[in-house]
Design a protein around this motif. Sequence first.
Motif, PDB file in Angstrom:
ATOM      1  N   LEU A 120     -20.632 -36.486 -33.484  1.00  0.00           N
ATOM      2  CA  LEU A 120     -20.343 -35.904 -32.173  1.00  0.00           C
ATOM      3  C   LEU A 120     -19.217 -34.884 -32.270  1.00  0.00           C
ATOM      4  N   THR A 121     -18.239 -35.150 -33.125  1.00  0.00           N
ATOM      5  CA  THR A 121     -17.140 -34.199 -33.324  1.00  0.00           C
ATOM      6  C   THR A 121     -17.659 -32.885 -33.874  1.00  0.00           C
ATOM      7  N   LYS A 122     -18.578 -32.942 -34.828  1.00  0.00           N
ATOM      8  CA  LYS A 122     -19.134 -31.718 -35.420  1.00  0.00           C
ATOM      9  C   LYS A 122     -19.978 -30.928 -34.425  1.00  0.00           C
ATOM     10  N   LEU A 123     -20.567 -31.628 -33.467  1.00  0.00           N
ATOM     11  CA  LEU A 123     -21.406 -30.961 -32.467  1.00  0.00           C
ATOM     12  C   LEU A 123     -20.590 -30.349 -31.325  1.00  0.00           C
ATOM     13  N   LEU A 124     -19.297 -30.653 -31.255  1.00  0.00           N
ATOM     14  CA  LEU A 124     -18.477 -30.160 -30.154  1.00  0.00           C
ATOM     15  C   LEU A 124     -18.514 -28.636 -30.000  1.00  0.00           C
ATOM     16  N   PRO A 125     -18.390 -27.850 -31.093  1.00  0.00           N
ATOM     17  CA  PRO A 125     -18.455 -26.393 -30.905  1.00  0.00           C
ATOM     18  C   PRO A 125     -19.747 -25.941 -30.237  1.00  0.00           C
ATOM     19  N   LEU A 126     -20.873 -26.479 -30.686  1.00  0.00           N
ATOM     20  CA  LEU A 126     -22.165 -26.119 -30.108  1.00  0.00           C
ATOM     21  C   LEU A 126     -22.242 -26.552 -28.647  1.00  0.00           C
ATOM     22  N   LEU A 127     -21.798 -27.773 -28.346  1.00  0.00           N
ATOM     23  CA  LEU A 127     -21.855 -28.271 -26.980  1.00  0.00           C
ATOM     24  C   LEU A 127     -20.923 -27.490 -26.057  1.00  0.00           C
ATOM     25  N   LEU A 128     -19.760 -27.080 -26.569  1.00  0.00           N
ATOM     26  CA  LEU A 128     -18.829 -26.285 -25.766  1.00  0.00           C
ATOM     27  C   LEU A 128     -19.406 -24.904 -25.469  1.00  0.00           C
ATOM     28  N   ILE A 129     -20.056 -24.300 -26.451  1.00  0.00           N
ATOM     29  CA  ILE A 129     -20.686 -22.993 -26.237  1.00  0.00           C
ATOM     30  C   ILE A 129     -21.739 -23.093 -25.140  1.00  0.00           C
ATOM     31  N   ALA A 172     -24.857 -32.136 -39.805  1.00  0.00           N
ATOM     32  CA  ALA A 172     -24.545 -31.384 -38.582  1.00  0.00           C
ATOM     33  C   ALA A 172     -25.612 -30.328 -38.283  1.00  0.00           C
ATOM     34  N   ALA A 173     -26.176 -29.718 -39.323  1.00  0.00           N
ATOM     35  CA  ALA A 173     -27.245 -28.737 -39.107  1.00  0.00           C
ATOM     36  C   ALA A 173     -28.484 -29.410 -38.531  1.00  0.00           C
ATOM     37  N   THR A 174     -28.807 -30.606 -39.023  1.00  0.00           N
ATOM     38  CA  THR A 174     -29.971 -31.330 -38.528  1.00  0.00           C
ATOM     39  C   THR A 174     -29.763 -31.777 -37.085  1.00  0.00           C
ATOM     40  N   ALA A 175     -28.581 -32.332 -36.805  1.00  0.00           N
ATOM     41  CA  ALA A 175     -28.277 -32.711 -35.419  1.00  0.00           C
ATOM     42  C   ALA A 175     -28.279 -31.477 -34.520  1.00  0.00           C
ATOM     43  N   GLY A 176     -27.763 -30.358 -35.053  1.00  0.00           N
ATOM     44  CA  GLY A 176     -27.761 -29.118 -34.294  1.00  0.00           C
ATOM     45  C   GLY A 176     -29.162 -28.619 -33.985  1.00  0.00           C
TER      46      GLY A 176
END
Length: 206
Positions: free
Chosen positions: A26-35, A101-105
Amino acid sequence: TSRVMHGIIDAGWLPYYVVVGPLEELTKLLPLLLIAWLGLRSKLSMRDGIVYGALGGLGFAMVEFAANFTTGGYPKSGWSDLLTAIPGRWAMGTESHIVWAATAGAGVGYALSRSGGGWSLPVCLAIVALVMATHGLNDLYGKFIGPLAMVVLIEPAQSAGIDLSQVQEGSAMGAALLVFSAVMNTLLMNVLLWPVLAWGIRRSRA
């Protein structure tokens, strides 16, 4: 993330391998989710999800490496710790952080590109859950893959006149062995994620 994770673990609420996947992914996905939340991009695609996810994974790995070096490696061994820390960082999962993180992304990007319609949200949640579970299993069992992979090298090394038990830590051979064990660990522990990531890449090109 580290403080929350270790707080949960130290309190005995959940074992490490159950906590690490959800919190770190979830921490790694934060940039994508914030965007997505701030509307910095008008329309996010699966490609955006994969790219931003991978960058989040790389950034996480770099911060984790810096924290480990400054709080543990440097105080004990000084700058010479980098001789083993850099290849060791690879062996500790930099490439896996990127893959996870790429897969979750890809899953998040799929849902965002479809505005959460249809089956996109359940698919996204299933992919992210699979990544989190893979991360936890890697932390639980991944440490055995490297040593097992070394067994494959024993006979070829002996034929070449190399005694692997005499390889010095910090040597070029030691670094190469660390990278080899990391590659084998990445290939085997992420076996369920490769098809998902490949699917995401194919769809992002469509």
